[in-house]
Every structure is written in C-alpha cells, then in structure tokens.
Design a protein around this motif. Structure first.
Motif, mmCIF file in Angstrom:
data_model
loop_
_atom_site.group_PDB
_atom_site.id
_atom_site.type_symbol
_atom_site.label_atom_id
_atom_site.label_comp_id
_atom_site.label_asym_id
_atom_site.label_seq_id
_atom_site.Cartn_x
_atom_site.Cartn_y
_atom_site.Cartn_z
ATOM 1 N N UNK A 1 28.839 30.623 14.784
ATOM 2 C CA UNK A 1 28.585 31.538 15.888
ATOM 3 C C UNK A 1 29.745 32.471 16.144
ATOM 4 N N UNK A 2 29.653 33.176 17.257
ATOM 5 C CA UNK A 2 30.653 34.162 17.639
ATOM 6 C C UNK A 2 31.227 33.761 18.992
ATOM 7 N N UNK A 3 32.559 33.716 19.086
ATOM 8 C CA UNK A 3 33.260 33.385 20.324
ATOM 9 C C UNK A 3 33.884 34.673 20.840
ATOM 10 N N UNK A 4 33.635 34.996 22.106
ATOM 11 C CA UNK A 4 34.142 36.246 22.661
ATOM 12 C C UNK A 4 34.418 36.101 24.144
ATOM 13 N N UNK A 5 35.135 37.066 24.703
ATOM 14 C CA UNK A 5 35.482 37.093 26.110
ATOM 15 C C UNK A 5 34.653 38.168 26.791
ATOM 16 N N UNK A 6 34.091 37.839 27.948
ATOM 17 C CA UNK A 6 33.279 38.796 28.685
ATOM 18 C C UNK A 6 33.842 38.923 30.093
ATOM 19 N N UNK A 7 33.906 40.147 30.580
ATOM 20 C CA UNK A 7 34.392 40.372 31.941
ATOM 21 C C UNK A 7 33.223 40.285 32.912
ATOM 22 N N UNK A 8 33.446 39.583 34.017
ATOM 23 C CA UNK A 8 32.427 39.502 35.071
ATOM 24 C C UNK A 8 32.903 40.343 36.248
ATOM 25 N N UNK A 9 32.016 41.111 36.841
ATOM 26 C CA UNK A 9 32.421 41.975 37.951
ATOM 27 C C UNK A 9 32.658 41.182 39.238
ATOM 28 N N UNK A 10 33.278 41.840 40.197
ATOM 29 C CA UNK A 10 33.456 41.246 41.524
ATOM 30 C C UNK A 10 32.068 41.001 42.104
ATOM 31 N N UNK B 1 27.585 27.096 53.146
ATOM 32 C CA UNK B 1 26.643 28.202 53.102
ATOM 33 C C UNK B 1 27.310 29.549 53.339
ATOM 34 N N UNK B 2 28.619 29.558 53.480
ATOM 35 C CA UNK B 2 29.357 30.790 53.755
ATOM 36 C C UNK B 2 29.415 31.685 52.518
ATOM 37 N N UNK B 3 29.212 32.991 52.722
ATOM 38 C CA UNK B 3 29.324 33.971 51.635
ATOM 39 C C UNK B 3 30.789 34.345 51.440
ATOM 40 N N UNK B 4 31.234 34.333 50.178
ATOM 41 C CA UNK B 4 32.625 34.640 49.845
ATOM 42 C C UNK B 4 32.632 35.688 48.737
ATOM 43 N N UNK B 5 33.570 36.633 48.844
ATOM 44 C CA UNK B 5 33.712 37.626 47.785
ATOM 45 C C UNK B 5 34.611 37.037 46.701
ATOM 46 N N UNK B 6 34.091 36.995 45.475
ATOM 47 C CA UNK B 6 34.870 36.470 44.349
ATOM 48 C C UNK B 6 35.349 37.652 43.516
ATOM 49 N N UNK B 7 36.644 37.620 43.200
ATOM 50 C CA UNK B 7 37.250 38.702 42.427
ATOM 51 C C UNK B 7 36.667 38.746 41.007
ATOM 52 N N UNK B 8 36.819 39.878 40.350
ATOM 53 C CA UNK B 8 36.400 40.018 38.962
ATOM 54 C C UNK B 8 37.219 39.053 38.106
ATOM 55 N N UNK B 9 36.588 38.480 37.106
ATOM 56 C CA UNK B 9 37.290 37.566 36.219
ATOM 57 C C UNK B 9 36.722 37.672 34.807
ATOM 58 N N UNK B 10 37.286 36.882 33.915
ATOM 59 C CA UNK B 10 36.835 36.849 32.531
ATOM 60 C C UNK B 10 36.310 35.461 32.219
ATOM 61 N N UNK B 11 35.348 35.393 31.328
ATOM 62 C CA UNK B 11 34.779 34.114 30.932
ATOM 63 C C UNK B 11 34.583 34.126 29.418
ATOM 64 N N UNK B 12 34.829 32.982 28.784
ATOM 65 C CA UNK B 12 34.650 32.856 27.341
ATOM 66 C C UNK B 12 33.199 32.455 27.072
#
Length: 95
Positions: A52-61, A70-81
């Motif tokens: 297969x192929x292993x890669x890094x993908x950026x996730x937006x805020x 149940x509280x809504x929280x803003x999560x910063x942009x991050x990267x995921x493999x």
C-alpha cells in the motif's frame, strides 16, 4: 481474530526469508521504518509495492464535541498519517 505479529516475530520471519541472521534483519527493518518515518513526516508519501501507500494528510480546523460534557470545542488544524491498501493485498486476503 489472530494476534498481531510482534516486532520480534517479524524480524525472525524476515531473517528466515532473507537467509540471514536476526541482527541483519532487525537492522534492515529499522532502516526501512526510519526511511518511511522521515519521508512521511516531511510531507511525502511512500509506496510499498503489493502492500500500500503511506502518506500524511492535513486536516482542517474543525469543531469537535467532548463526549463527557457535550461541549463544543474548536480543534486546531493537524496532520494525520493514512494508509491506502494495495489492490494486490486486498485480493490475496479476499480470494
């Protein structure tokens, strides 16, 4: 479901497949892992033929929810493999 193969078992199987000792196989495996880690953490991708192929993908805020309160929280942009599995591997498992 079968237990996952440990690193020790993988090194032993690799040594047997290569026809060499476990130390050489362990060094080879560590080298491959280091190369993949370096390439993916730098934003690149690594294709392992037949696996297969292993890669890094950026996730937006985004907004996420705390399941306990149940509280809504803003999560910063991050990267995921991520890993995309090769068709050859899928076919060997299913067929």
């Amino acid at each position: 479901m079968a237990k996952p193969m440990t690193k020790t078992q993988l090194v032993a199987a690799l040594a047997e497949e290569m026809g060499s000792d476990k130390k050489s196989a362990g060094n080879a495996l560590d080298s491959v892992i280091a190369i993949i880690t370096r390439e993916v953490s730098g934003g690149g991708a690594v294709t392992l033929p037949g696996v297969g192929k292993i890669y890094c993908r950026e996730r937006p805020e985004r907004m996420v929810r705390n399941p306990a309160t149940g509280e809504q929280i803003k999560k910063e942009a991050d990267k995921v493999v991520k890993m995309t599995i090769a068709k050859a591997l899928k076919d060997s498992v299913n067929g």
